[in-house]
Motif scaffolding. Structure first.
Motif, PDB file in Angstrom:
ATOM      1  N   THR A  24     -29.221   6.231 -20.054  1.00 20.22           N
ATOM      2  CA  THR A  24     -29.227   5.605 -18.731  1.00 20.22           C
ATOM      3  C   THR A  24     -30.544   5.932 -18.034  1.00 20.22           C
ATOM      4  O   THR A  24     -31.229   6.904 -18.384  1.00 20.22           O
ATOM      5  N   LEU A  43     -29.532   1.651 -20.107  1.00 21.27           N
ATOM      6  CA  LEU A  43     -28.428   1.169 -19.277  1.00 21.27           C
ATOM      7  C   LEU A  43     -28.643   1.672 -17.854  1.00 21.27           C
ATOM      8  O   LEU A  43     -28.762   2.886 -17.636  1.00 21.27           O
ATOM      9  N   GLY A  45     -26.683   2.445 -15.386  1.00 26.39           N
ATOM     10  CA  GLY A  45     -25.237   2.651 -15.307  1.00 26.39           C
ATOM     11  C   GLY A  45     -24.756   2.796 -13.868  1.00 26.39           C
ATOM     12  O   GLY A  45     -25.501   3.256 -12.988  1.00 26.39           O
ATOM     13  N   ASP A  46     -23.491   2.456 -13.668  1.00 24.86           N
ATOM     14  CA  ASP A  46     -22.921   2.722 -12.340  1.00 24.86           C
ATOM     15  C   ASP A  46     -22.656   4.227 -12.182  1.00 24.86           C
ATOM     16  O   ASP A  46     -22.246   4.684 -11.114  1.00 24.86           O
ATOM     17  N   SER A  47     -22.968   4.999 -13.241  1.00 24.73           N
ATOM     18  CA  SER A  47     -22.971   6.458 -13.119  1.00 24.73           C
ATOM     19  C   SER A  47     -24.022   6.901 -12.096  1.00 24.73           C
ATOM     20  O   SER A  47     -24.057   8.070 -11.721  1.00 24.73           O
ATOM     21  N   ASP A  85     -25.307  -2.566 -15.270  1.00 26.27           N
ATOM     22  CA  ASP A  85     -23.866  -2.259 -15.320  1.00 26.27           C
ATOM     23  C   ASP A  85     -23.171  -2.902 -14.117  1.00 26.27           C
ATOM     24  O   ASP A  85     -23.549  -2.651 -12.961  1.00 26.27           O
ATOM     25  N   LYS A 115     -23.320  -5.092 -18.577  1.00 24.35           N
ATOM     26  CA  LYS A 115     -22.190  -4.393 -19.199  1.00 24.35           C
ATOM     27  C   LYS A 115     -21.007  -4.441 -18.238  1.00 24.35           C
ATOM     28  O   LYS A 115     -21.203  -4.388 -17.010  1.00 24.35           O
ATOM     29  N   HIS A 139     -17.218  -2.362 -22.832  1.00 27.44           N
ATOM     30  CA  HIS A 139     -17.074  -0.894 -22.698  1.00 27.44           C
ATOM     31  C   HIS A 139     -15.583  -0.605 -22.732  1.00 27.44           C
ATOM     32  O   HIS A 139     -14.862  -0.990 -21.813  1.00 27.44           O
ATOM     33  N   ILE A 201     -20.202   7.299 -26.715  1.00 27.93           N
ATOM     34  CA  ILE A 201     -20.399   8.419 -25.783  1.00 27.93           C
ATOM     35  C   ILE A 201     -19.074   9.183 -25.817  1.00 27.93           C
ATOM     36  O   ILE A 201     -18.044   8.684 -25.377  1.00 27.93           O
ATOM     37  N   VAL A 213     -25.784  10.063 -20.291  1.00 24.40           N
ATOM     38  CA  VAL A 213     -26.282   9.927 -18.924  1.00 24.40           C
ATOM     39  C   VAL A 213     -27.537  10.796 -18.814  1.00 24.40           C
ATOM     40  O   VAL A 213     -27.497  12.007 -19.117  1.00 24.40           O
TER      41      VAL A 213
HETATM   42  O1  KIV Z   1     -22.307   4.149 -16.096  1.00 23.67           O
HETATM   43  C1  KIV Z   1     -22.708   4.648 -17.154  1.00 23.67           C
HETATM   44  O2  KIV Z   1     -23.676   5.406 -17.197  1.00 23.67           O
HETATM   45  C2  KIV Z   1     -21.993   4.285 -18.369  1.00 23.67           C
HETATM   46  C3  KIV Z   1     -22.356   5.008 -19.625  1.00 23.67           C
HETATM   47  C4  KIV Z   1     -21.945   6.413 -19.561  1.00 23.67           C
HETATM   48  C5  KIV Z   1     -21.850   4.336 -20.834  1.00 23.67           C
HETATM   49  O3  KIV Z   1     -21.140   3.465 -18.338  1.00 23.67           O
END
Ligand code: KIV
Length: 262
Positions: A24, A43, A45-47, A85, A115, A139, A201, A213
Motif C-alpha cells: 500500500t 494499492l 488502501g482504505d487502510s 480502494d 478494488k 477482496h 495478506i 500495509v
Molecule cells: O486497505 C488495505 O490496505 C487493504 C489491503 C490490506 C489488502 O485492503
C-alpha cells in the motif's frame, strides 16, 4: 526505468510462476520509494483510515479522501500499477453509484484499477464496473469493512464459501483477488483453482503475490500488528531520535548554527 505493469502483465506473471509484489501507499514520497523499489502493484488502501488518519477502522474513509490520496500516489508511480480502494458505502448503495465512484478513481485520480470487498454478494457490481472498462480487483476472506458483521478481525475458515466467492469473482470479471486472513491450505487451493492472480495478506506462501500495509512493514506506527505482518524496519525509532535531537538543539541554542543563517 522498469516497464509499466499492466493487468495482462500480472496475469502472465501468474502463468509463469513469477511472484507479484504489492504494497500500500497513500502519498507521493512513499509511493515514489515503493515504486522505485520494484513493487509491481500499489494499492491505495482504505487502510489509510487506520494508519494515516488514526481511525479505529476503515469505515469512516470517504470517496473524496480516497481520490485525494490516490492522485498523490499516481503522480509518483513510474511503473507500478496503481489500484484505488473503494471505501465503505461507495459501492453498496446501487450499481449506478458504484460505477460512478469507480470511474472517479480513473478519471480524477489516474488509477488503473479499483478494488472492492466481498464475494458472491458483489458479483453484479463487479460485472457492471468491469463491463464499462474499469479493471476490478476483488477482496475476499477477512474483509475489514465488515468488521462489525464478522464480530472482529477474525480468520475466515469456511472453505466452501471462500472457494465459491473466489470462483464467482473470477467469473464476474475480476482481474485479481486479494485473499485476506484465511488458512494457507485454503489459499493454496484457491490459487490453484483460479486463472487470475491471488494476492495474499495473512493467507500463506502459496498465493501468486503478497501485499502488506506499508506503515506496518516500515514500523511507522506503534499500533498492534496482526500475526501476518513482518516488520522490515522501525522508522518510528529513527523519526523519534531525529525529532528529539531537533527539540534538544533548539532548546539549547545549537540550532540554527552559523551555516544555516543568511
Ligand atoms: O486497505 C488495505 O490496505 C487493504 C489491503 C490490506 C489488502 O485492503
Amino acid at each position: 526505468m522498469a516497464s509499466q505493469i499492466t493487468i495482462t502483465k500480472l496475469i502472465s506473471m501468474k502463468q509463469k510462476g513469477e511472484k507479484i509484489v504489492a504494497l500500500t501507499a497513500y502519498d507521493y514520497p512513499f509511493a515514489k520509494i515503493v515504486d522505485e523499489c520494484g513493487v509491481h502493484l500499489i494499492l491505495v488502501g482504505d487502510s489509510v483510515g487506520n494508519v494515516v488518519q488514526g481511525e479505529a477502522n476503515t469505515l469512516p474513509v470517504t470517496m473524496d479522501q480516497m481520490i485525494y490520496h490516490t492522485r498523490m500516489v499516481t503522480r509518483a508511480a513510474g511503473s507500478a500499477l496503481v489500484v484505488g480502494d473503494m471505501p465503505f458505502m461507495s459501492y453498496q448503495v446501487s450499481i449506478k453509484n458504484a460505477i460512478k465512484n469507480a470511474g472517479r478513481f480513473l478519471k480524477e485520480a489516474a488509477a488503473a484499477a479499483i478494488k472492492l470487498e466481498g464475494g458472491t454478494a458483489v458479483i453484479e457490481t463487479i460485472k457492471a464496473i468491469s463491463s464499462v472498462g474499469i479493471p476490478v480487483q476483488a477482496h475476499i476472506g477477512l474483509t475489514p469493512q465488515s468488521v462489525h458483521q464478522m464480530g472482529g478481525y477474525k480468520v475466515q475458515r469456511d472453505e466452501d464459501r471462500l472457494m465459491t466467492d473466489a470462483l464467482e469473482v473470477e467469473a464476474a470479471g475480476a482481474f485479481s483477488v486479494v485473499l485476506e486472513g484465511i488458512p494457507s491450505v485454503i489459499a493454496q487451493k484457491i490459487t490453484k483453482a483460479l486463472s487470475i492472480p491471488t494476492i495474499g495478506i495473512g493467507a500463506g506462501p502459496d498465493c501468486d503475490g503478497q501485499i502488506l500495509v506499508l506503515h506496518d512493514l516500515l514500523g511507522l506506527n506503534d499500533r498492534h500488528l496482526p500475526k501476518f505482518v513482518k516488520q522490515y524496519a522501525r522508522l518510528i525509532d529513527a523519526a523519534k531520535a531525529g525529532i528529539s535531537e531537533y527539540v534538544d538543539e533548539v532548546q539549547t541554542g545549537k540550532f540554527p548554527a552559523e551555516e544555516h543563517c543568511y
